[in-house]
Every structure is written in C-alpha cells, then in structure tokens.
Write a protein that holds these residues in place. Structure first.
Motif, mmCIF file in Angstrom:
data_model
loop_
_atom_site.group_PDB
_atom_site.id
_atom_site.type_symbol
_atom_site.label_atom_id
_atom_site.label_comp_id
_atom_site.label_asym_id
_atom_site.label_seq_id
_atom_site.Cartn_x
_atom_site.Cartn_y
_atom_site.Cartn_z
ATOM 1 N N GLY A 1 -2.360 -9.541 -12.059
ATOM 2 C CA GLY A 1 -1.564 -10.531 -11.339
ATOM 3 C C GLY A 1 -0.512 -9.799 -10.528
ATOM 4 O O GLY A 1 0.659 -10.152 -10.530
ATOM 5 N N ASP B 1 -5.771 -9.399 -8.736
ATOM 6 C CA ASP B 1 -5.167 -10.689 -8.352
ATOM 7 C C ASP B 1 -6.232 -11.505 -7.632
ATOM 8 O O ASP B 1 -7.360 -11.043 -7.421
ATOM 9 C CB ASP B 1 -3.948 -10.471 -7.434
ATOM 10 C CG ASP B 1 -2.913 -11.607 -7.566
ATOM 11 O OD1 ASP B 1 -3.322 -12.787 -7.485
ATOM 12 O OD2 ASP B 1 -1.725 -11.320 -7.755
ATOM 13 N N THR C 1 9.234 -13.679 -6.101
ATOM 14 C CA THR C 1 9.720 -12.600 -6.983
ATOM 15 C C THR C 1 9.980 -11.326 -6.187
ATOM 16 O O THR C 1 10.920 -10.579 -6.480
ATOM 17 C CB THR C 1 8.759 -12.341 -8.164
ATOM 18 O OG1 THR C 1 7.438 -12.130 -7.657
ATOM 19 C CG2 THR C 1 8.745 -13.498 -9.129
ATOM 20 N N ARG D 1 13.640 -9.265 -5.897
ATOM 21 C CA ARG D 1 13.862 -7.818 -6.077
ATOM 22 C C ARG D 1 14.529 -7.221 -4.836
ATOM 23 O O ARG D 1 15.388 -6.348 -4.941
ATOM 24 C CB ARG D 1 12.532 -7.114 -6.395
ATOM 25 C CG ARG D 1 11.959 -7.508 -7.758
ATOM 26 C CD ARG D 1 10.797 -6.610 -8.176
ATOM 27 N NE ARG D 1 9.673 -6.672 -7.270
ATOM 28 C CZ ARG D 1 8.652 -7.519 -7.374
ATOM 29 N NH1 ARG D 1 8.587 -8.362 -8.388
ATOM 30 N NH2 ARG D 1 7.674 -7.500 -6.489
ATOM 31 N N LEU E 1 2.935 -8.734 -15.440
ATOM 32 C CA LEU E 1 4.261 -9.346 -15.324
ATOM 33 C C LEU E 1 4.229 -10.665 -14.555
ATOM 34 O O LEU E 1 3.609 -10.763 -13.485
ATOM 35 C CB LEU E 1 5.208 -8.384 -14.607
ATOM 36 C CG LEU E 1 5.397 -7.015 -15.271
ATOM 37 C CD1 LEU E 1 6.404 -6.172 -14.497
ATOM 38 C CD2 LEU E 1 5.811 -7.164 -16.730
HETATM 39 C C1 SAM Z 1 4.827 -14.962 -10.219
HETATM 40 S S1 SAM Z 1 3.613 -13.979 -9.474
HETATM 41 C C2 SAM Z 1 4.027 -12.405 -10.196
HETATM 42 C C3 SAM Z 1 3.642 -11.292 -9.288
HETATM 43 C C4 SAM Z 1 4.064 -9.904 -9.772
HETATM 44 N N1 SAM Z 1 3.370 -9.536 -10.992
HETATM 45 C C5 SAM Z 1 5.551 -9.827 -9.948
HETATM 46 O O1 SAM Z 1 6.022 -9.614 -11.084
HETATM 47 O O2 SAM Z 1 6.261 -9.964 -8.942
HETATM 48 C C6 SAM Z 1 2.124 -14.434 -10.336
HETATM 49 C C7 SAM Z 1 0.887 -13.681 -9.831
HETATM 50 O O3 SAM Z 1 -0.200 -13.942 -10.715
HETATM 51 C C8 SAM Z 1 -1.355 -14.208 -9.953
HETATM 52 N N2 SAM Z 1 -2.207 -15.088 -10.769
HETATM 53 C C9 SAM Z 1 -1.841 -16.239 -11.371
HETATM 54 N N3 SAM Z 1 -2.894 -16.784 -12.009
HETATM 55 C C10 SAM Z 1 -3.937 -15.950 -11.811
HETATM 56 C C11 SAM Z 1 -5.299 -15.964 -12.213
HETATM 57 N N4 SAM Z 1 -5.797 -16.981 -12.943
HETATM 58 N N5 SAM Z 1 -6.082 -14.944 -11.816
HETATM 59 C C12 SAM Z 1 -5.594 -13.938 -11.065
HETATM 60 N N6 SAM Z 1 -4.311 -13.862 -10.656
HETATM 61 C C13 SAM Z 1 -3.494 -14.866 -11.022
HETATM 62 C C14 SAM Z 1 -0.831 -14.888 -8.691
HETATM 63 O O4 SAM Z 1 -1.748 -14.817 -7.621
HETATM 64 C C15 SAM Z 1 0.454 -14.106 -8.438
HETATM 65 O O5 SAM Z 1 0.263 -12.990 -7.620
#
Ligand code: SAM
Length: 291
Positions: A100, A121, A16, A20, A175
């Motif tokens: 996240g 995260d 992601t 961007r 997000l």
């Molecule tokens: C698709 S990325 C999105 C990152 C950012 N928010 C963006 O919009 O670019 C998903 C993020 O959620 C975090 N994540 C997913 N499941 C999680 C969990 N159970 N606990 C903590 N973080 C989590 C991942 O480590 C990752 O950084």
C-alpha cells in the motif's frame, strides 16, 4: 473500497504525502520525520494544503483540529520504519516490500543503497507515481512496481513474478493500510506473505483499534478521521481487534516482536512537537517477525 475499486488513484495517499511535506516545511525542529521527496507527488490542492502559513494553520485547526493527531501518527509510523530499516540496510538487507505504498518515499530516500524496493498498490495510484517519477529519471530506478489488490489478488505470486527472492530476508513496511481493510484481509495478506518471507523477515504495520480498545476521549477523533476518509471515497472499515488478531496468527509462522502504543510514540519522538500533533494514545504499531 469504493474509490480504489473503481480504478481511481488514492486520495488518502496524497493527503499523507502532504502531511509529511507540511512537516518538512514548517514542523518544529527536530523533525519527527524528514521526507525530502513527498512534494514530487502533490497536486495543486494538496500542495496548498501542505503550506504551513498561519492562516492555513488556523483553517486546518478549525476544520480538522480533532484529527491532527492522525498527522502525528503518519509522521511517527514513517519514523518507526526508518529506525528499523536504516541499520538493516547498513547490515546488507537488500529487499524491502512497501505494501500500500501510495506516495511513500522510502525507496527514494535510500536511492544510494543496493536495496530493491517492491512497491505494492493499486495500479491507478502507481500510474500517478510513475508519471511523477518519469520527470525525475535519477529517481525510482530501485523500485519494482507490483500492482495488487490485497482483497483480490495473490500477493505472493505477484511479488515472486516481480523478482522477489524468498530465500533472503526482507523488511515489509505496511503503513496506513490496515485501517482500510477488513481484519480477515489483513490476516490473509500476512498468511500469503509468510509463504515467501524467509525467517527473520520483519513486517511493520500500524492499526487503528476497534471502539472497545480506544481510549474514550479519543473516540471522537477516530470517528472524525473515519468520516473524513469516507468523504474521500476511501472508508476506514478496519477496526483492529488485538486479541482476535493474536489468535488468528498463532501457529502461522509469526512472532509479535513488538507492539507499540501512542504513549511510547509521544515519549520517543514528540517531545519537541506541539501537543495537537501527538499521535493518539490508542494507535498501534506492530512488528512481526517471520519464524
Ligand atoms: C492512506 S494511504 C497510505 C499510503 C502510504 N503507505 C503512506 O503511509 O503514506 C493507503 C494506501 O493503501 C492502498 N490500498 C488500500 N487498500 C488497498 C488494497 N486493497 N490493495 C492495494 N492497495 C490498497 C491505497 O491505494 C493507498 O495508496
């Protein structure tokens, strides 16, 4: 989630960030979202994938054509949060939680504000981010890193330990995450958060709907996106059930302040963008207010 549970950094967060950055380099002007810092977190493959060359455009179109609307959604959700955040920062908001966070750069874009950004995260993804920021000492001083797994840890306790003040309002940006969580985890995370959010606080999140709520012609796009993220070891197990969600949060201290669908996103931010980038009509942006 297999990859993250085994302690590895998120790949989808890097993808992601690359989306961007790609938009910054080659997107049609005016941009939907201008991320001046995403490049800091790219590795060689993601930096190459972010280059807007005609050859790469064709390759991405051929490989991922059906999912480029997801790229539009990534841009739209960041824009959506920015539009909510900017006036509130002007009005004195001084706490933001980025759940996240991955390689989200909101804190970096607002380095000159007095706001503290609590980035939540998995520790492995945060380690990569911190290492990149260590090379840029002028950036990241406004971030408190809070390592948490939503499915296992007590988010509220971790945020309080990191200095979050439950007496003052906050904006929560969540997000690109609920699609990776079972809906019960999304709801329980909100319940936990509500314990420490002052009334008036906002939570903004995006969601990919379950099949029954997906426009039929978009079902292959969502299936392709799910398949693609599964190959990265981060399967999208979340399939948002809107009526069940409304029932689950009823009486729990929330008001659904806004629920935006893809058509409204297209109308608002994508008039100058090629149709291939338009966010799926079925995608959802929720804004919840703590009451
Ligand atoms: C698709 S990325 C999105 C990152 C950012 N928010 C963006 O919009 O670019 C998903 C993020 O959620 C975090 N994540 C997913 N499941 C999680 C969990 N159970 N606990 C903590 N973080 C989590 C991942 O480590 C990752 O950084």
């Amino acid at each position: 989630m297999a990859r993250l549970a085994s302690g590895k950094a998120s790949r989808t967060a890097r993808i992601t960030a690359a989306m961007r950055h790609r938009h910054l380099l080659g997107g049609a002007r005016p941009l939907v979202f201008e991320d001046r810092f995403a490049y800091l977190f790219l590795d060689l493959p993601s930096a190459m994938a972010a280059m807007p060359t005609p050859l790469l455009d064709r390759a991405i179109g051929r490989l991922f054509g059906p999912v480029r609307g997801m790229e539009g959604e990534v841009l739209a959700r960041s824009r959506h949060v920015e539009e909510a955040l900017a006036p509130r920062l002007q009005a004195g908001l001084d706490q933001v939680i980025v759940l996240g966070a991955g390689f989200d750069t909101t804190a970096l874009q607002h380095a000159d504000s007095d706001c503290r950004f609590f980035e939540v995260d998995h520790p492995a993804t945060q380690a990569v981010k911190r290492a990149a920021l260590a090379r840029r000492p002028a950036l990241g001083g406004n971030i408190a890193f809070v390592p948490v797994d939503f499915a296992r840890d007590d988010l509220a306790r971790a945020l309080l330990a990191a200095g979050f003040d439950p007496a003052r309002p906050a904006l929560v940006s969540w997000l690109g995450v609920t699609m990776y969580l079972e809906q019960r985890v999304t709801v329980s995370t909100l319940t936990t958060l509500r314990r420490i959010l002052a009334p008036g606080s906002l939570v903004i999140f995006d969601a990919y709907p379950r099949r029954e709520e997906t426009v039929p012609e978009e079902q292959p796009m969502f299936a392709a996106a799910r398949a693609l993220t599964a190959t990265q070891g981060e399967p999208m197990i979340g399939a948002f059930d809107s009526p069940a969600f409304a029932r689950a949060i009823r009486g729990k201290g929330w008001r659904i302040a806004d629920r935006m669908e893809g058509d409204a996103m297209r109308e608002r931010w994508f008039r100058h963008q090629p149709a291939i980038l338009w966010p799926p009509r079925s995608v959802l942006f929720y804004t919840l207010e703590a009451v």
